[in-house]
Design a protein around this motif. Structure first.
Motif, PDB file in Angstrom:
ATOM      1  N   UNK A   1       1.534   2.105  24.124  1.00 19.75           N
ATOM      2  CA  UNK A   1       0.463   3.108  24.212  1.00 19.75           C
ATOM      3  C   UNK A   1      -0.668   2.761  23.245  1.00 19.75           C
ATOM      4  N   UNK A   2      -0.253   2.391  22.027  1.00 25.81           N
ATOM      5  CA  UNK A   2      -1.276   2.033  21.027  1.00 25.81           C
ATOM      6  C   UNK A   2      -2.100   0.844  21.492  1.00 25.81           C
ATOM      7  N   UNK A   3      -1.411  -0.151  22.057  1.00 24.55           N
ATOM      8  CA  UNK A   3      -2.136  -1.350  22.484  1.00 24.55           C
ATOM      9  C   UNK A   3      -3.041  -1.043  23.684  1.00 24.55           C
ATOM     10  N   UNK A   4      -2.556  -0.158  24.564  1.00 27.16           N
ATOM     11  CA  UNK A   4      -3.389   0.258  25.696  1.00 27.16           C
ATOM     12  C   UNK A   4      -4.670   0.937  25.216  1.00 27.16           C
ATOM     13  N   UNK A   5      -4.495   1.799  24.198  1.00 25.05           N
ATOM     14  CA  UNK A   5      -5.601   2.674  23.793  1.00 25.05           C
ATOM     15  C   UNK A   5      -6.491   2.107  22.697  1.00 25.05           C
TER      16      UNK A   5
END
Lengths: 560, 130
Positions: free
Chosen positions: A7-11
């Motif tokens: 999620x962090x890498x997506x966002x």
């Protein structure tokens, strides 16, 4: 340190990290500029105020301040570089992650970026083992991406923490050791990229000291930023001209003395006359460089100067380190420092203006006059052979790698340019397969040591040649047409010329684009308002579609 | 050859450029007026005594209007007796060049990015006053 999740890498906002990197690098550049100014204004303090306790205290404080300010620069730049690398790494990983997730979704899987799980709907479980393998493959790839992101995160965090100032001592007031001549000479054997990396590790105080103590070495060192090379070379130019003026004056005084007091001493009179003329001749050569620079004002940068022999000189019109489009032009037959510097720099101004007129941003064009080789002479047959270009090619290649290495962040469009024999120097560099340019553009070329543009650039659409219809040099491929009628030696001369440099690059079978030239002869390609100059400006600005051509297939324009 | 001081010659070029800007309906920006020696057909220099003026400008204009504006100018210039030497549309970029009966040369070309037209005005050669 928190765990990196899908999620962090997506966002993650990689542009925001990039902006922070730019901020640190801007601050580093600001510190660098401020330090240079501080060093210049405080350098002479000890000479003008040498004695007494107050003078000693002021000198010590001044020295400490210079060191402390200088010591702040490398850590600041290292943090900026680390953040830049982190932003680029995360952007790449984010792209891979998005692509992989889209692929998985397209094949019917569900990807939960919060938990990092991949699931398949019941309908896919007709072959459960295969589905399980596919899920496992996706999870493994996601984990590999996350591991790289975590590694980048950790190394960036480490780079920041180790480069922050100490809470009590700050960056310290101890100056780093001076750069020695041996260290500088060692750099000459390294690639420009390595030299640039090394130069950036130096504090401004060390850079300033290297420039002051060894300007001849720094001035020609490819990989050192243009502004620093300019400072070094102007120091060389001024120092050498002052020394030569002193020499010429001393010999003139000695000569006058001899003529008055010892007029029969012809041997000594002749010796003094020769020495005076030699000093004056050297001075005249450098005066030509000085005159060319004066005409350019703040736009001029002296990137190399050496008065020995016919002389070598490199002058930029506009800073190649910050320009969006840079062209580096090699002159040809008979070029010398004394005879051609002012006129050739004017040609660079003309091409610069033609390209600059098309672009809106200020300072986004740089044209560089590169006489970094011994051009063939007018009084022998060196022009017919490859020797001079084989000598010049590696130096030109190194310089171009230096331009790439020192360019500030942001896109850069680099064009190799050459006239006449200068085009063969460009060719020798290009034929290595390592010339880091986007386009090659030549005028009046006798040939480029190959029969195909595809040997110069992987995409021959980026090779451009201009030739005036009555240019006797670029017509050398057909020279036998004219020499065959000369009795006995005619065919020999023609063959020697043709074999010397191969087919002229504007010929259709060479495979380059031939841009339209409306000027006459071998030396008029830069007449203001000529189609020849306008086309050179368009190609330099990457506006290929606007260049008028005789034949060829231009590539897509460079996006502004 | 007409004799004229450099300042007077620059004023003539400036007036020519302002006339064209008026035809376009925009204002001249980024002016750069320079003198340079005239050269003969064989490249021989006229020295400092014979020179021409090059005036470079930009005129802000939305990209969508470039082609139509160039077409309008072409017609106006032709009607004024100017000789069109280049007239092309490359994508959304306009390129127009002409020579005037009084031997000025004029270039107009879309900038990159195309938010303006670049205007270049070249004077004929003048002799410096004694």
């Amino acid at each position: 340190m928190s765990v990196v999740t899908l999620r962090m890498l997506f966002d993650v906002d990689t542009a925001a990290i990039g902006r922070r990197a730019d901020g640190w690098l801007r601050m580093a550049n600001g510190i660098d500029d401020a330090c240079e100014q501080l060093i210049r204004v405080s350098r002479d303090l000890e000479h003008v105020w040498p004695d007494g306790p107050a003078a000693e205290a002021a000198a010590a404080r001044s020295h400490a301040l210079r060191s402390e300010a200088s010591n702040a620069y490398p850590p600041c730049r290292r943090i900026g570089d680390a953040l830049r690398l982190h932003a680029d790494t995360l952007r790449g990983l984010q792209g891979r992650l998005q692509g992989l997730a889209a692929e998985a979704s397209g094949r019917g899987f569900s990807v939960d970026v919060t938990t990092g799980t991949v699931t398949a709907p019941a309908r896919m479980f007709t072959e459960p083992q295969i589905v399980a393998q596919q899920i496992s493959a996706y999870v493994n790839e996601f984990q590999a991406i996350l591991a790289q992101a975590a590694e980048s995160d950790a190394s960036t965090a480490n780079a920041i923490s180790v480069n922050l100032p100490d809470a009590t001592t700050g960056f310290g007031t101890l100056g780093l050791p001076p750069v020695t001549e041996a260290t500088l000479r060692d750099q000459q054997g390294r690639t420009p990229k390595e030299v640039n990396g090394w130069w950036r590790t130096l504090t401004p105080e060390q850079q300033e000291q290297a420039i002051r103590d060894f300007p001849e070495l720094v001035g020609w060192l490819d990989g050192v930023p243009s502004s620093d090379r300019d400072t070094a070379n102007r120091l060389v130019l001024t120092t050498r001209m002052n020394a030569l003026r002193g020499e010429a004056d001393a010999h003139a005084r000695r000569l006058a003395d001899l003529l008055i007091n010892d007029p029969r001493n012809q041997l000594e009179i002749q010796r003094e006359t020769q020495a005076m003329n030699a000093a004056q001749s050297q001075l005249d050569k450098l005066a030509e460089v000085d005159k060319a620079l004066s005409g350019l004002g703040a736009k001029g940068l002296l990137l190399g100067v050496d008065g020995s022999g016919d002389g070598r000189v490199v002058i930029a019109v506009g800073d190649p380190d910050t320009a969006r489009h840079t062209g580096v032009w090699v002159p040809g037959l008979g070029t010398t420092m004394a005879g051609n510097t002012v006129d050739n720099v004017k040609r660079m101004v003309t091409v610069n203006n033609a390209a600059d007129q098309l672009t809106l941003a200020d300072g986004d064009i740089s044209t560089v006059y590169w006489l970094g080789y011994d051009a063939p002479d007018l009084n022998n047959f060196s022009v017919a052979g490859e020797g001079r270009s084989e000598q010049g090619g590696p130096s030109y290649l190194n310089f171009m790698e230096g331009v790439r290495a020192t360019h500030d962040s942001g896109p850069s469009h680099l064009v190799a340019m050459g006239h006449s024999y200068g085009s063969t120097v460009v060719a020798e560099a290009a034929l290595t397969g390592r010339l880091p340019v986007d386009d090659i553009m030549v005028q009046g070329s006798p040939g480029m040591h190959t029969d195909s543009a595809s040997h110069l650039m992987a995409d021959p659409r980026h090779v451009w040649a201009g030739s005036a219809g009555n240019d006797p040099v670029s017509e050398t491929s057909n020279v036998t047409k004219y020499t065959q009628f000369v009795p006995i030696v005619g065919p020999f001369i023609g063959n020697a010329y043709d074999d010397g440099h191969d087919i002229s690059p504007h010929e259709p079978e060479f495979g380059a684009n031939q841009y339209t030239v409306d000027t006459s002869g071998h030396t008029h390609y830069w007449e203001p308002n000529s189609e020849s100059v306008k086309n050179q400006g368009r190609i330099l600005a990457g506006q290929y579609s606007r260049a008028s051509t005789v034949h060829g297939s231009p590539p897509p324009d460079v996006v502004p | 050859m007409e004799t004229k001081s450099i300042d007077d010659a620059k004023a003539v070029v400036q007036a020519k450029a302002e006339g064209i800007a008026g035809q376009i309906g925009g204002a001249l920006t980024n002016p750069a007026l320079n003198d340079a020696p005239c050269t003969g057909k064989r490249g021989e220099s006229g020295g400092d005594e014979v020179y021409f003026i090059q005036g470079g400008y930009q005129i802000a204009l939305p990209a969508a209007e470039h082609v139509a504006t160039a077409a309008k100018l072409r017609d106006q210039w032709k009607a004024a007796g100017w000789t069109i030497t280049d007239d092309r549309t490359v994508g959304s970029a306009a390129i127009l060049a002409a020579t005037t009966p009084d031997e000025f040369r004029v270039d107009l070309e879309s900038t990159v990015p195309p938010s303006a037209l670049a205007l270049l005005v070249y004077s004929p050669c003048y002799g410096r006053p004694a």
